[in-house]
Design a protein around this motif. Structure first.
Motif, PDB file in Angstrom:
ATOM      1  N   ALA A 182      -4.956 -16.150   1.869  1.00 44.59           N
ATOM      2  CA  ALA A 182      -4.439 -15.535   3.097  1.00 44.59           C
ATOM      3  C   ALA A 182      -3.957 -14.105   2.847  1.00 44.59           C
ATOM      4  N   CYS A 183      -3.410 -13.856   1.651  1.00 48.07           N
ATOM      5  CA  CYS A 183      -2.755 -12.572   1.393  1.00 48.07           C
ATOM      6  C   CYS A 183      -3.553 -11.670   0.474  1.00 48.07           C
ATOM      7  N   GLY A 184      -4.778 -12.028   0.167  1.00 52.83           N
ATOM      8  CA  GLY A 184      -5.612 -11.168  -0.654  1.00 52.83           C
ATOM      9  C   GLY A 184      -5.059 -10.940  -2.047  1.00 52.83           C
ATOM     10  N   LEU A 185      -4.433 -11.969  -2.638  1.00 54.53           N
ATOM     11  CA  LEU A 185      -3.900 -11.815  -3.992  1.00 54.53           C
ATOM     12  C   LEU A 185      -5.035 -11.940  -5.000  1.00 54.53           C
ATOM     13  N   GLU A 186      -4.853 -11.325  -6.163  1.00 51.88           N
ATOM     14  CA  GLU A 186      -5.923 -11.365  -7.163  1.00 51.88           C
ATOM     15  C   GLU A 186      -6.046 -12.725  -7.805  1.00 51.88           C
TER      16      GLU A 186
ATOM     17  N   LEU B 190       4.648  -8.889  -3.079  1.00 49.08           N
ATOM     18  CA  LEU B 190       3.406  -9.638  -2.896  1.00 49.08           C
ATOM     19  C   LEU B 190       3.355 -10.230  -1.501  1.00 49.08           C
TER      20      LEU B 190
ATOM     21  N   VAL C  98      -5.889  -3.337  -0.124  1.00 45.24           N
ATOM     22  CA  VAL C  98      -6.256  -4.737  -0.304  1.00 45.24           C
ATOM     23  C   VAL C  98      -6.691  -5.226   1.058  1.00 45.24           C
ATOM     24  N   ARG C  99      -7.904  -5.722   1.139  1.00 39.90           N
ATOM     25  CA  ARG C  99      -8.433  -6.140   2.442  1.00 39.90           C
ATOM     26  C   ARG C  99      -8.835  -7.595   2.435  1.00 39.90           C
ATOM     27  N   ARG C 100      -8.852  -8.169   3.636  1.00 40.51           N
ATOM     28  CA  ARG C 100      -9.526  -9.448   3.820  1.00 40.51           C
ATOM     29  C   ARG C 100     -10.494  -9.209   4.972  1.00 40.51           C
TER      30      ARG C 100
ATOM     31  N   LEU D  28      -4.665  -5.460   4.377  1.00 44.38           N
ATOM     32  CA  LEU D  28      -3.459  -6.271   4.247  1.00 44.38           C
ATOM     33  C   LEU D  28      -2.293  -5.471   3.683  1.00 44.38           C
ATOM     34  N   ARG D  29      -2.544  -4.607   2.717  1.00 48.84           N
ATOM     35  CA  ARG D  29      -1.494  -3.787   2.131  1.00 48.84           C
ATOM     36  C   ARG D  29      -2.106  -2.721   1.238  1.00 48.84           C
TER      37      ARG D  29
ATOM     38  N   ARG E 161      -2.084  -0.957  -2.507  1.00 48.07           N
ATOM     39  CA  ARG E 161      -1.818  -1.307  -3.895  1.00 48.07           C
ATOM     40  C   ARG E 161      -1.818  -0.027  -4.721  1.00 48.07           C
TER      41      ARG E 161
ATOM     42  N   ALA F 121       3.161  -1.991  -0.759  1.00 45.54           N
ATOM     43  CA  ALA F 121       3.823  -3.277  -0.971  1.00 45.54           C
ATOM     44  C   ALA F 121       3.633  -3.733  -2.415  1.00 45.54           C
ATOM     45  N   GLU F 122       2.460  -3.400  -2.982  1.00 46.36           N
ATOM     46  CA  GLU F 122       2.188  -3.763  -4.371  1.00 46.36           C
ATOM     47  C   GLU F 122       2.218  -2.494  -5.205  1.00 46.36           C
TER      48      GLU F 122
ATOM     49  N   ARG G 197       2.400  -1.401  -9.283  1.00 43.71           N
ATOM     50  CA  ARG G 197       2.472  -1.819 -10.677  1.00 43.71           C
ATOM     51  C   ARG G 197       2.485  -0.591 -11.569  1.00 43.71           C
TER      52      ARG G 197
END
Lengths: 82, 442
Positions: A13-17, A31, B386-388, B393-394, B396, B424-425, B427
């Protein structure tokens, strides 16, 4: 839902790696920001869980473990609605 | 533009113009307040900063600037001081209305301003690292209001009631609710920053507002839809929602029709450079079965709409004349949006280049990257999305720094960028890493 299932749902849902570890901090790390939270709640709704955001503390979404605990509380209360 | 407003205000003098939780102003009272602010502004034609959220002085300030023939520059209260200073410097603003001083006792009666004069300057994210000023003339604004806004009968059917505002006044989405209210005798009900801070505050605000119409981004609608209470049962008068700012999906439209039977949905399209929105399509429940929703009727637009090499290109009455400080005049606006026209309907197919939209906010990733690289101790940085699917979505950010932590970088960014532009992300790496196939990777 198991912690693994929640982690996968969150990841998608959140496009996490990668699916987060059960105790990994989600809110402070960014995140799970406000936009990602919308995606997560929408995905939970599609999976049949109705959550009332006005009745749930934000801290329930701090980790995969706490999200799972929230869902278990809902289930124990006798339905899919919180 | 001021004649249009004067007529509407005169016809609706005793009706509520501004309705916040604790304050109500009639059209007559709002006009009077504005004319008093305008008296302080007469004698110069330089821009005026309006600093605040959505308090009465902001709405009165907008009107006052139109009366005095001076462009207004809306600045959200939450802006970091450094960014406000940059906007002040770039705009050449000579006065400020921030609600802390009492306006003149005697209202201005001789108004100034022609169609060629600026109505406002909005600052958006700039790819060179500083905010970019978009100047909109009174003629542009009039074209938006007359040719686009007032021709939407789903919306005009709600005139005289209450229209709910969601967007900050520094975003031109708010043009739709502000000018609809001011030009049709409809009460402007803003959602304040406090009411927008979370669902617990939002729900009672929506119920108290009890709007007939609402203007918002699709992201905000999704945010509201998370509350099962967001429905006709709790908002019985809501009959029209006007969307702009990002694509409206069939799924969101379908959910809205389910929650609000009989709701009319307008899906509008347009960049800041063409004054809020240039066209809109009414969405019907049948359309929610389509893969993509239309976003306008080019025959009923506020400017000419063409497709060139798959890109939506705009020219005409509501299109701006060029960026602030840019000597090259603009005759067409190349939007950077992909699009096509089918059966007389415009479909937007996504961003082709340039800025990205994140939750309805316009962001140049380069501006974010430059802001991070400007922090002492940062050696290099990449900013990606970062996409869906098509949805961003945010942001990075991957940052190369031996001395800075992520927390320090966030704090430094908060002094320079509005909150929504901070990734939001984020690093931080002390050294570039090497991937499996031995390519140097940040």
């Amino acid at each position: 839902m198991t912690e693994r299932e929640v982690a996968l749902l969150l990841c998608d849902a959140c496009g996490l790696e990668a699916p987060p570890a059960p105790d990994e901090e989600l809110l402070e790390s960014g995140l799970l920001d406000s936009l990602a939270l919308i995606e997560l709640l929408a995905a939970l709704e599609d999976a049949g869980w109705q959550i009332h955001p006005t009745r749930v503390e934000r801290s329930c979404f701090a980790s995969v473990r706490s999200i799972c605990a929230l869902l278990n509380r809902i289930k124990t209360a006798g339905g899919n609605e919180a | 533009m001021i004649e249009l407003l004067a007529r509407s205000f005169a016809q609706n003098a005793e009706r509520p113009a501004y309705r916040a939780a604790e304050t109500t102003l009639t059209f007559a009272q709002l006009w009077q307040l504005a004319a008093r602010y305008a008296a302080d502004l007469a004698g110069s034609r330089a821009p005026v900063l309006l600093i605040g959220d959505k308090e009465p002085h902001m709405l009165a300030g907008i009107l006052a600037c139109l009366m005095a023939g001076r462009p207004y520059v809306p600045c959200d209260r939450s802006l970091p001081p450094a960014r406000l200073a940059a906007i002040r410097a770039q705009s050449g603003a000579a006065d400020v209305i921030d609600g802390t001083t009492t306006p003149a006792r005697t209202p201005l009666t001789a108004f100034a301003g022609t169609n060629a004069d600026l109505a406002y300057i909005l600052f958006t994210s700039g790819s060179t690292g500083v905010p970019k000023g978009v100047p909109i003339t009174r003629g542009n604004l009039k074209a938006f209001v007359q040719r686009m806004l007032l021709r939407q009968d789903a919306l005009t059917a709600c005139a005289g009631g209450t229209i709910l505002n969601h967007a900050r006044l520094s975003f031109d989405l708010s043009d739709a609710d502000v000018y609809f209210a001011l030009c049709t005798g409809t009460a402007f009900r803003p959602l304040t920053a406090q009411e927008l801070s979370g669902h617990a505050a939002l729900l009672p605000a929506l119920v108290q507002a009890n709007p007939d119409a609402a203007v918002m981004t699709p992201s905000f609608a999704r945010h509201c839809l998370l509350m099962p209470e967001f429905s006709a049962a709790q908002l019985p008068r809501l009959r029209c929602i006007f969307f702009c700012g990002e694509p409206l999906t069939p799924a969101v439209a379908a959910k809205l029709f389910a929650r609000f039977p009989g709701l009319r949905i307008l899906n509008a399209y347009g960049p800041t450079e063409a004054t809020c929105a240039v066209c809109a399509s009414e969405i019907t429940p049948e359309m929610t079965a389509w893969p993509r929703l239309p976003c306008g009727d080019p025959a009923q637009a506020s400017c000419e709409i063409r497709i060139e090499n798959g890109e939506i290109v705009l020219a005409g009455a509501s299109v701006f004349g060029g960026y602030l400080g840019d000597p090259a005049p603009v005759t067409v606006c190349r939007t950077g949006d992909g699009g096509e026209i089918r059966d007389g309907r415009l479909f937007c197919t996504g961003r082709l280049s340039g800025y990205v939209k994140l939750g309805g906010f316009r962001i140049e990733p380069a501006e974010v990257r430059l802001a991070i690289e400007a922090i002492p101790g940062v050696e290099a940085c990449t900013v990606t999305t970062v996409r869906r699917g098509e949805t961003v979505l945010r942001l990075r950010a991957a940052v190369l720094s031996e001395t800075r932590t992520a927390a320090e970088i966030r704090a430094a960014l908060a002094e320079r960028l509005p909150a929504y532009m901070i990734p939001a992300e984020l690093r931080v790496q002390a050294s570039p890493s090497v991937s499996e196939n031995c390519k140097l990777r940040l």
